[in-house]
Scaffold this active site. Structure first.
Site, PDB file in Angstrom:
ATOM      1  N   SER A  52       1.966  56.474 -18.269  1.00 56.65           N
ATOM      2  CA  SER A  52       0.981  55.900 -17.344  1.00 56.65           C
ATOM      3  C   SER A  52       0.588  54.492 -17.807  1.00 56.65           C
ATOM      4  O   SER A  52      -0.069  53.761 -17.068  1.00 56.65           O
ATOM      5  CB  SER A  52      -0.265  56.789 -17.257  1.00 56.65           C
ATOM      6  OG  SER A  52      -0.727  57.136 -18.555  1.00 56.65           O
ATOM      7  N   ASP A  90       5.300  59.616 -24.692  1.00 54.87           N
ATOM      8  CA  ASP A  90       6.148  59.977 -23.558  1.00 54.87           C
ATOM      9  C   ASP A  90       7.529  59.342 -23.674  1.00 54.87           C
ATOM     10  O   ASP A  90       7.646  58.139 -23.966  1.00 54.87           O
ATOM     11  CB  ASP A  90       5.511  59.448 -22.256  1.00 54.87           C
ATOM     12  CG  ASP A  90       4.743  60.515 -21.503  1.00 54.87           C
ATOM     13  OD1 ASP A  90       4.991  61.712 -21.727  1.00 54.87           O
ATOM     14  OD2 ASP A  90       3.898  60.129 -20.676  1.00 54.87           O
ATOM     15  N   GLU A 189       0.229  69.386 -14.496  1.00 60.48           N
ATOM     16  CA  GLU A 189      -0.481  68.344 -13.743  1.00 60.48           C
ATOM     17  C   GLU A 189      -0.607  68.711 -12.272  1.00 60.48           C
ATOM     18  O   GLU A 189       0.393  69.038 -11.610  1.00 60.48           O
ATOM     19  CB  GLU A 189       0.273  67.001 -13.896  1.00 60.48           C
ATOM     20  CG  GLU A 189      -0.401  65.861 -13.149  1.00 60.48           C
ATOM     21  CD  GLU A 189       0.088  64.488 -13.542  1.00 60.48           C
ATOM     22  OE1 GLU A 189       0.897  64.362 -14.494  1.00 60.48           O
ATOM     23  OE2 GLU A 189      -0.340  63.514 -12.884  1.00 60.48           O
TER      24      GLU A 189
HETATM   25  O1  KIV Z   1       1.518  59.473 -18.703  1.00 60.35           O
HETATM   26  C1  KIV Z   1       0.478  60.138 -18.663  1.00 60.35           C
HETATM   27  O2  KIV Z   1      -0.639  59.629 -18.720  1.00 60.35           O
HETATM   28  C2  KIV Z   1       0.601  61.585 -18.545  1.00 60.35           C
HETATM   29  C3  KIV Z   1      -0.666  62.353 -18.332  1.00 60.35           C
HETATM   30  C4  KIV Z   1      -1.091  62.225 -16.924  1.00 60.35           C
HETATM   31  C5  KIV Z   1      -0.519  63.768 -18.726  1.00 60.35           C
HETATM   32  O3  KIV Z   1       1.669  62.105 -18.598  1.00 60.35           O
END
Ligand code: KIV
Length: 271
Positions: A52, A90, A189
């Site tokens: 994000s 991520d 989510e």
């Molecule tokens: O990238 C992110 O912020 C996420 C959250 C929404 C869990 O994957």
């Protein structure tokens, strides 16, 4: 005598113990040194260096454009700030979907170049082989099901997922497959709270929800959302703990006024 304070670091095992003890897990996103430092000081359990960042740090409409190099930059910045929290980074879109070898190489780069403790990736059965390969290198993996923003063009909308029985059953199967593959935790989510609670009750690994109700083992929010920095994003699942948009706007406007009027700097604010 050393005055160094021992910090008990959060590990993947801590999260497992928390689930067993019925203690809720707290997770927030973090992308930069300064905010991550404050989040860690507050006592958060997990900091997710989420893709994000593509939205809130870089201003893209989706999470798709962010690169592995950019995620590594954000991850390393957070790692430099944090003493206690578990740090999960991520795997960005395009860095793991090709095949399991590519997934492993991306995960290794994240671990080596950021110093983070785990990676997260989106998807169910289709990513199990990649998860197993990453785990075989000793890298803990967090899964992510439900609304998976990297697939936004497949879904076509950011609406709630798995409202129908077919998709709900598939999600439950995927959750079990990710646990079986060895994920240490899952993010769910934007799915119905009853389904999320069923998943949390059926699995022994911690389930962390965002827009998934209160029947799960912990919660995650995007830090910019809960601080109210972006006043144009107001989904139901976000609780805004502050209105920093307004606070910051006021501060910037006061500064502009003070400079223009000659009030800043005053005699005590100069050498
Ligand atoms: O990238 C992110 O912020 C996420 C959250 C929404 C869990 O994957």
């Amino acid at each position: 005598m050393s005055v160094h304070k021992e910090v008990k670091k959060v590990t993947t095992h801590t999260l497992q113990e928390m689930k067993l003890a019925g203690r809720k897990i707290t997770m927030l996103t973090g992308y930069d040194f300064s905010l991550a430092r404050i989040i860690d000081e507050a006592g958060i359990d997990v900091i997710l260096v989420g893709d994000s960042a593509s939205n809130v740090m870089a201003g893209h409409e989706t999470t798709l454009p962010i690169t592995l190099e950019q995620m590594i930059y954000h991850g390393a910045s957070v790692v430099r700030a944090v003493e206690r929290a578990l740090i999960v980074v991520d795997l960005p879109f395009g860095s793991y979907q090709g095949n399991s070898k590519e997934a492993l190489n991306s995960a290794i780069r994240i671990m080596k170049e950021t110093g983070a403790h785990a990676v997260k990736l989106e998807g169910g059965g289709e990513v199990v082989e990649s998860i197993q390969r990453i785990l075989s290198a000793g890298i803990p993996v967090m899964g992510h099901l439900g609304l998976t923003p990297q697939s936004i063009y497949k879904f076509g909308t950011y609406a709630v997922r798995a409202k129908e029985a077919k998709e709900a059953n598939r999600l439950m199967e995927d959750a079990k497959a990710l646990q079986q593959a060895g994920c240490f935790a899952l993010v769910l989510e934007k799915i119905p709270s009853t389904l999320a609670a069923q998943v949390a009750a059926s699995l022994h690994i911690p389930i962390i929800g965002i827009g998934a109700g209160n029947g799960v083992d912990g919660q995650v929010l995007v830090v910019h959302d809960m601080l109210g920095i972006n006043n144009e994003f107001n989904p139901r699942f976000v609780r805004k703990y502050r209105n920093l948009h307004q606070e910051m706007l006021n501060a910037f406007q006061e500064y502009i006024t003070d400079v223009r009027s000659g009030d800043f700097p005053n005699s005590k604010e100069q050498y």
